[in-house]
Design a protein around this motif. Structure first.
Motif, PDB file in Angstrom:
ATOM      1  N   TYR A  66      -7.409  10.788  36.869  1.00  0.00           N
ATOM      2  CA  TYR A  66      -8.604  11.481  36.992  1.00  0.00           C
ATOM      3  C   TYR A  66      -9.905  10.328  36.482  1.00  0.00           C
ATOM      4  N   GLU A  67      -9.475   9.281  35.642  1.00  0.00           N
ATOM      5  CA  GLU A  67     -10.547   8.560  35.206  1.00  0.00           C
ATOM      6  C   GLU A  67     -10.786   7.564  36.674  1.00  0.00           C
ATOM      7  N   ASN A  68      -9.451   7.203  37.350  1.00  0.00           N
ATOM      8  CA  ASN A  68      -9.820   6.426  38.710  1.00  0.00           C
ATOM      9  C   ASN A  68     -10.568   6.972  39.693  1.00  0.00           C
ATOM     10  N   GLU A  69     -10.337   8.289  39.792  1.00  0.00           N
ATOM     11  CA  GLU A  69     -11.044   9.377  40.748  1.00  0.00           C
ATOM     12  C   GLU A  69     -12.655   9.312  40.380  1.00  0.00           C
ATOM     13  N   LYS A  83     -14.300   7.120  38.547  1.00  0.00           N
ATOM     14  CA  LYS A  83     -15.086   5.678  38.901  1.00  0.00           C
ATOM     15  C   LYS A  83     -15.487   5.667  40.388  1.00  0.00           C
ATOM     16  N   ASP A 100     -20.497   6.787  32.723  1.00  0.00           N
ATOM     17  CA  ASP A 100     -19.823   6.423  31.711  1.00  0.00           C
ATOM     18  C   ASP A 100     -18.447   7.221  31.556  1.00  0.00           C
ATOM     19  N   ILE A 101     -17.220   6.491  31.364  1.00  0.00           N
ATOM     20  CA  ILE A 101     -16.092   7.189  31.200  1.00  0.00           C
ATOM     21  C   ILE A 101     -15.381   6.581  30.238  1.00  0.00           C
ATOM     22  N   GLU A 102     -14.657   7.358  29.275  1.00  0.00           N
ATOM     23  CA  GLU A 102     -13.902   7.059  28.121  1.00  0.00           C
ATOM     24  C   GLU A 102     -12.715   7.729  27.897  1.00  0.00           C
ATOM     25  N   THR A 103     -11.621   6.969  28.231  1.00  0.00           N
ATOM     26  CA  THR A 103     -10.359   7.449  28.071  1.00  0.00           C
ATOM     27  C   THR A 103      -9.764   7.375  26.390  1.00  0.00           C
ATOM     28  N   PHE A 104      -9.026   8.430  25.793  1.00  0.00           N
ATOM     29  CA  PHE A 104      -8.573   8.377  24.432  1.00  0.00           C
ATOM     30  C   PHE A 104      -7.247   9.208  24.427  1.00  0.00           C
ATOM     31  N   ILE A 105      -6.563   9.069  23.649  1.00  0.00           N
ATOM     32  CA  ILE A 105      -5.368   9.952  23.204  1.00  0.00           C
ATOM     33  C   ILE A 105      -5.338  10.144  22.061  1.00  0.00           C
ATOM     34  N   GLN A 106      -5.220  11.672  21.655  1.00  0.00           N
ATOM     35  CA  GLN A 106      -5.201  12.094  20.428  1.00  0.00           C
ATOM     36  C   GLN A 106      -3.658  12.903  20.286  1.00  0.00           C
TER      37      GLN A 106
END
Length: 86
Positions: free
Chosen positions: A2-5, A7, A14-20
């Motif tokens: 989804y991040e690539n889409e 962008k 602003d896009i930030e990807t994180f894993i919890q």
């Protein structure tokens, strides 16, 4: 994915990807929302049956009741009923 889409969209800045790691319910409410100091959460309802919700619990319901900010719940077709649009 989804991040690539996102962008590729001109209006997304602003896009930030994180894993919890952890259970979705408590990790989202107690860690992610607090860390981001969110003012609003937009969360989808999956369309589970009442039996499925009773057995699995509802992340959406938990977030709506426990989030430290406003929550908007969006309802649509169940994920497994959606038609592929891409």
């Amino acid at each position: 994915m989804y991040e690539n889409e996102a962008k590729r969209k001109p209006h997304v800045q602003d896009i930030e990807t994180f894993i919890q790691f952890g259970t979705p319910k408590s990790t989202f409410v107690k860690k992610i929302l607090v860390d981001f100091q969110a003012d609003l959460v937009l969360v989808g309802a999956t369309g589970l049956s009442s039996t499925e919700r009773m057995l699995l619990g509802s992340v959406t319901e938990y977030v709506a009741q426990n989030a430290p900010c406003d929550v908007i719940v969006v309802r649509s077709e169940a994920w497994n009923q959606k038609k592929k649009t891409l």
